[in-house]
Design a protein around this motif. Structure first.
Motif, PDB file in Angstrom:
ATOM      1  N   ARG A   7      99.608 120.943  17.317  1.00 13.09           N
ATOM      2  CA  ARG A   7     100.451 119.743  17.154  1.00 13.09           C
ATOM      3  C   ARG A   7     100.651 119.034  18.500  1.00 13.09           C
ATOM      4  NH1 ARG A   7     105.135 122.519  13.302  1.00 13.09           N
ATOM      5  NH2 ARG A   7     103.733 124.094  12.438  1.00 13.09           N
ATOM      6  N   GLY A   8      99.653 119.175  19.379  1.00 16.38           N
ATOM      7  CA  GLY A   8      99.736 118.610  20.721  1.00 16.38           C
ATOM      8  C   GLY A   8     100.401 119.590  21.664  1.00 16.38           C
ATOM      9  N   CYS A   9     100.829 119.110  22.818  1.00 18.39           N
ATOM     10  CA  CYS A   9     101.649 119.926  23.724  1.00 18.39           C
ATOM     11  C   CYS A   9     103.059 119.922  23.155  1.00 18.39           C
ATOM     12  CB  CYS A   9     101.624 119.348  25.140  1.00 18.39           C
ATOM     13  SG  CYS A   9     100.079 119.631  26.020  1.00 18.39           S
ATOM     14  N   SER A  10     103.268 120.763  22.156  1.00 17.78           N
ATOM     15  CA  SER A  10     104.458 120.637  21.302  1.00 17.78           C
ATOM     16  C   SER A  10     105.664 121.434  21.767  1.00 17.78           C
ATOM     17  CB  SER A  10     104.102 121.026  19.866  1.00 17.78           C
ATOM     18  OG  SER A  10     103.504 122.314  19.840  1.00 17.78           O
ATOM     19  N   TYR A  11     105.561 122.085  22.921  1.00 19.64           N
ATOM     20  CA  TYR A  11     106.732 122.721  23.532  1.00 19.64           C
ATOM     21  C   TYR A  11     107.392 121.765  24.512  1.00 19.64           C
ATOM     22  CZ  TYR A  11     109.458 126.449  25.852  1.00 19.64           C
ATOM     23  OH  TYR A  11     110.468 127.235  26.379  1.00 19.64           O
ATOM     24  N   ALA A  12     106.574 120.944  25.159  1.00 18.33           N
ATOM     25  CA  ALA A  12     107.077 119.978  26.143  1.00 18.33           C
ATOM     26  C   ALA A  12     107.387 118.620  25.512  1.00 18.33           C
ATOM     27  CB  ALA A  12     106.054 119.798  27.255  1.00 18.33           C
ATOM     28  N   GLY A  31      90.381 121.439  21.571  1.00 20.08           N
ATOM     29  CA  GLY A  31      90.760 120.428  20.601  1.00 20.08           C
ATOM     30  C   GLY A  31      92.254 120.364  20.376  1.00 20.08           C
ATOM     31  N   ILE A  32      92.663 119.417  19.543  1.00 21.39           N
ATOM     32  CA  ILE A  32      94.051 119.319  19.112  1.00 21.39           C
ATOM     33  C   ILE A  32      94.114 119.659  17.627  1.00 21.39           C
ATOM     34  CG2 ILE A  32      94.632 117.548  20.821  1.00 21.39           C
ATOM     35  CD1 ILE A  32      94.591 115.504  18.460  1.00 21.39           C
ATOM     36  N   GLU A  33      95.283 120.117  17.208  1.00 23.54           N
ATOM     37  CA  GLU A  33      95.531 120.410  15.798  1.00 23.54           C
ATOM     38  C   GLU A  33      96.659 119.520  15.332  1.00 23.54           C
ATOM     39  OE1 GLU A  33      97.658 122.470  12.435  1.00 23.54           O
ATOM     40  OE2 GLU A  33      98.379 121.858  14.413  1.00 23.54           O
ATOM     41  N   LEU A  34      96.552 119.007  14.117  1.00 25.70           N
ATOM     42  CA  LEU A  34      97.600 118.146  13.559  1.00 25.70           C
ATOM     43  C   LEU A  34      97.655 118.322  12.048  1.00 25.70           C
ATOM     44  CD1 LEU A  34      95.985 115.589  12.117  1.00 25.70           C
ATOM     45  CD2 LEU A  34      95.712 114.872  14.493  1.00 25.70           C
ATOM     46  N   ASP A  35      98.696 117.753  11.437  1.00 26.96           N
ATOM     47  CA  ASP A  35      98.917 117.886  10.003  1.00 26.96           C
ATOM     48  C   ASP A  35      99.036 116.506   9.371  1.00 26.96           C
ATOM     49  OD1 ASP A  35      99.825 120.949  10.065  1.00 26.96           O
ATOM     50  OD2 ASP A  35     100.879 119.895  11.659  1.00 26.96           O
ATOM     51  N   ILE A  36      98.438 116.337   8.187  1.00 27.90           N
ATOM     52  CA  ILE A  36      98.572 115.052   7.504  1.00 27.90           C
ATOM     53  C   ILE A  36      99.216 115.204   6.132  1.00 27.90           C
ATOM     54  CG2 ILE A  36      96.647 113.946   8.705  1.00 27.90           C
ATOM     55  CD1 ILE A  36      94.981 114.378   6.111  1.00 27.90           C
ATOM     56  N   ASP A  41     103.376 105.180  -0.657  1.00 28.91           N
ATOM     57  CA  ASP A  41     102.384 104.133  -0.896  1.00 28.91           C
ATOM     58  C   ASP A  41     100.978 104.542  -0.438  1.00 28.91           C
ATOM     59  OD1 ASP A  41     103.467 104.068   1.665  1.00 28.91           O
ATOM     60  OD2 ASP A  41     103.353 101.901   1.874  1.00 28.91           O
ATOM     61  N   GLY A  42     100.753 105.864  -0.307  1.00 19.03           N
ATOM     62  CA  GLY A  42      99.407 106.370  -0.102  1.00 19.03           C
ATOM     63  C   GLY A  42      98.850 106.301   1.297  1.00 19.03           C
ATOM     64  N   GLU A  43      99.711 106.111   2.309  1.00 23.14           N
ATOM     65  CA  GLU A  43      99.242 106.054   3.694  1.00 23.14           C
ATOM     66  C   GLU A  43      99.267 107.452   4.316  1.00 23.14           C
ATOM     67  OE1 GLU A  43      97.993 103.377   5.127  1.00 23.14           O
ATOM     68  OE2 GLU A  43      98.413 102.123   3.368  1.00 23.14           O
ATOM     69  N   MET A  44      98.288 107.744   5.164  1.00 21.46           N
ATOM     70  CA  MET A  44      98.213 109.056   5.813  1.00 21.46           C
ATOM     71  C   MET A  44      99.031 109.070   7.097  1.00 21.46           C
ATOM     72  SD  MET A  44      94.227 110.228   5.296  1.00 21.46           S
ATOM     73  CE  MET A  44      93.569 108.620   5.781  1.00 21.46           C
ATOM     74  N   VAL A  45     100.006 109.969   7.139  1.00 25.53           N
ATOM     75  CA  VAL A  45     100.856 110.103   8.317  1.00 25.53           C
ATOM     76  C   VAL A  45     100.747 111.518   8.865  1.00 25.53           C
ATOM     77  CG1 VAL A  45     102.506 108.279   7.788  1.00 25.53           C
ATOM     78  CG2 VAL A  45     102.838 110.550   6.810  1.00 25.53           C
ATOM     79  N   VAL A  46     101.041 111.665  10.156  1.00 24.32           N
ATOM     80  CA  VAL A  46     100.879 112.937  10.844  1.00 24.32           C
ATOM     81  C   VAL A  46     102.252 113.587  11.006  1.00 24.32           C
ATOM     82  CG1 VAL A  46     100.058 114.054  12.956  1.00 24.32           C
ATOM     83  CG2 VAL A  46      98.831 112.072  12.024  1.00 24.32           C
ATOM     84  N   ILE A  47     102.501 114.583  10.170  1.00 25.95           N
ATOM     85  CA  ILE A  47     103.775 115.298  10.177  1.00 25.95           C
ATOM     86  C   ILE A  47     103.556 116.644   9.501  1.00 25.95           C
ATOM     87  CG2 ILE A  47     104.521 114.138   8.040  1.00 25.95           C
ATOM     88  CD1 ILE A  47     107.435 114.392   9.084  1.00 25.95           C
ATOM     89  N   HIS A  48     104.220 117.670   9.974  1.00 29.66           N
ATOM     90  CA  HIS A  48     104.009 119.018   9.447  1.00 29.66           C
ATOM     91  C   HIS A  48     104.846 119.316   8.211  1.00 29.66           C
ATOM     92  CE1 HIS A  48     104.859 123.366   9.104  1.00 29.66           C
ATOM     93  NE2 HIS A  48     103.574 123.496   9.433  1.00 29.66           N
ATOM     94  N   ASP A  49     106.164 119.159   8.316  1.00 31.53           N
ATOM     95  CA  ASP A  49     107.046 119.541   7.206  1.00 31.53           C
ATOM     96  C   ASP A  49     106.954 118.550   6.058  1.00 31.53           C
ATOM     97  OD1 ASP A  49     107.746 121.311   9.188  1.00 31.53           O
ATOM     98  OD2 ASP A  49     109.881 120.811   9.187  1.00 31.53           O
ATOM     99  N   GLU A  50     107.161 119.065   4.847  1.00 29.62           N
ATOM    100  CA  GLU A  50     107.215 118.167   3.685  1.00 29.62           C
ATOM    101  C   GLU A  50     108.465 117.299   3.717  1.00 29.62           C
ATOM    102  OE1 GLU A  50     104.255 121.191   2.818  1.00 29.62           O
ATOM    103  OE2 GLU A  50     106.331 121.391   3.505  1.00 29.62           O
ATOM    104  N   LYS A  51     109.481 117.753   4.455  1.00 29.89           N
ATOM    105  CA  LYS A  51     110.699 116.964   4.648  1.00 29.89           C
ATOM    106  C   LYS A  51     110.733 116.406   6.065  1.00 29.89           C
ATOM    107  CE  LYS A  51     113.869 119.306   1.401  1.00 29.89           C
ATOM    108  NZ  LYS A  51     114.415 118.100   0.763  1.00 29.89           N
ATOM    109  N   GLU A 113      94.821 119.542   9.504  1.00 24.15           N
ATOM    110  CA  GLU A 113      95.318 120.376   8.416  1.00 24.15           C
ATOM    111  C   GLU A 113      95.858 119.490   7.303  1.00 24.15           C
ATOM    112  OE1 GLU A 113      98.697 123.675   7.216  1.00 24.15           O
ATOM    113  OE2 GLU A 113      98.198 123.432   9.341  1.00 24.15           O
ATOM    114  N   LEU A 114      95.314 119.658   6.125  1.00 27.03           N
ATOM    115  CA  LEU A 114      95.801 118.931   4.955  1.00 27.03           C
ATOM    116  C   LEU A 114      97.001 119.694   4.410  1.00 27.03           C
ATOM    117  CD1 LEU A 114      92.687 118.199   5.293  1.00 27.03           C
ATOM    118  CD2 LEU A 114      92.783 117.552   2.882  1.00 27.03           C
TER     119      LEU A 114
END
Length: 248
Positions: A7-12, A31-36, A41-51, A113-114
């Motif tokens: 999720r990037g440099c996610s501690y800093a 590489g980097i790891e991310l979540d979509i 309205d069907g747009e892809m956003v980068v966020i881990h939690d469902e909330k 990550e889907l």
């Protein structure tokens, strides 16, 4: 050992933000790891939690927000670089725009990550395959999911894409790989429950940790640093970490 920025440099920096990804790309990472996820309205956003509750100043399910509504939510960030001291949930397109130069010049990979195990997000596979193709990034992408159906569907749609199956124990990843085409195993770093793993698979084994041992910004608890030699002996080839800067 190959190092991926989880999720990037996610501690800093706040996880899954443009700032976290930009910081990660300043290091010689694999590489980097991310979540979509998909908006209402069907747009892809980068966020881990469902909330959105944990990482933003909002509340509710990602899938219940339109992109315009999500863009109004704030993520606090400790830098004068961020206007008004906060940033926003990025779209996958914004991340591609930021990271593509590093892919082309430095060979940086992107593990997408889907997040479709709790919310199925019908059509997500088609959307992300189309976006990756449009940006010319296919050679730099690995797709992963805890949803085996989604991994199989990606391979059905394009057998040439690279995929990694996510599961807690490596034995579950290995079992899936024995029955389905997959390009990597993505187990939990604490669940390497197969002895002599190197004798059982030639696939990359990319291990991830949990927030209990690798907290996310702004949690300042100490990070548990891994013994890379020990992990290599256990068959791990790559790690996803919140602190790639420490390992590199």
């Amino acid at each position: 050992m190959k190092i991926w920025a989880h999720r990037g440099c996610s501690y800093a920096w706040p996880e899954n933000t443009l700032q976290a990804f930009k910081a990660a790309c300043q290091y010689p990472i694999t590489g980097i790891e991310l979540d979509i996820q998909l908006t209402k309205d069907g747009e892809m956003v980068v966020i881990h939690d469902e909330k959105v509750d944990r990482t933003t100043d909002g509340t509710g399910e990602v899938c219940d927000f339109t992109l315009e509504e999500l863009r109004k939510l704030k993520i606090a960030i400790p830098t004068s670089e961020a206007k008004h001291g906060f940033t926003q949930i990025p779209t996958i397109e914004e991340v591609f725009e930021l990271v593509k130069p590093y892919c082309l010049k430095e060979g940086v990979l992107i593990n997408i990550e889907l997040k479709n195990s709790k919310v199925r997000y019908e059509g997500m596979e088609d959307k992300i395959l189309e976006a990756v193709s449009r940006w010319g990034l296919k050679d730099y992408i690995v797709y992963s999911s805890f949803n085996p159906e989604s991994i199989c569907l990606l391979k059905e749609k394009d057998p040439s894409v690279k995929t990694g199956i996510l599961a807690a124990p490596v034995s579950e990843c290995l079992s899936f790989a024995g029955n389905h085409p997959v390009d990597a195993l993505h187990p939990n770093i604490k669940n390497m429950d197969v002895e002599n793993l190197k004798d059982k698979t030639n696939l990359p084994v990319r291990a991830w940790n949990t927030s209990e041992f690798e907290p996310f910004y702004p949690d300042a608890r100490e990070i548990e640093i891994q013994d890379l030699g020990e992990l290599e002996r256990a068959g791990v080839t790559d790690i996803f970490t919140n602190v790639p800067e420490r390992y590199l």
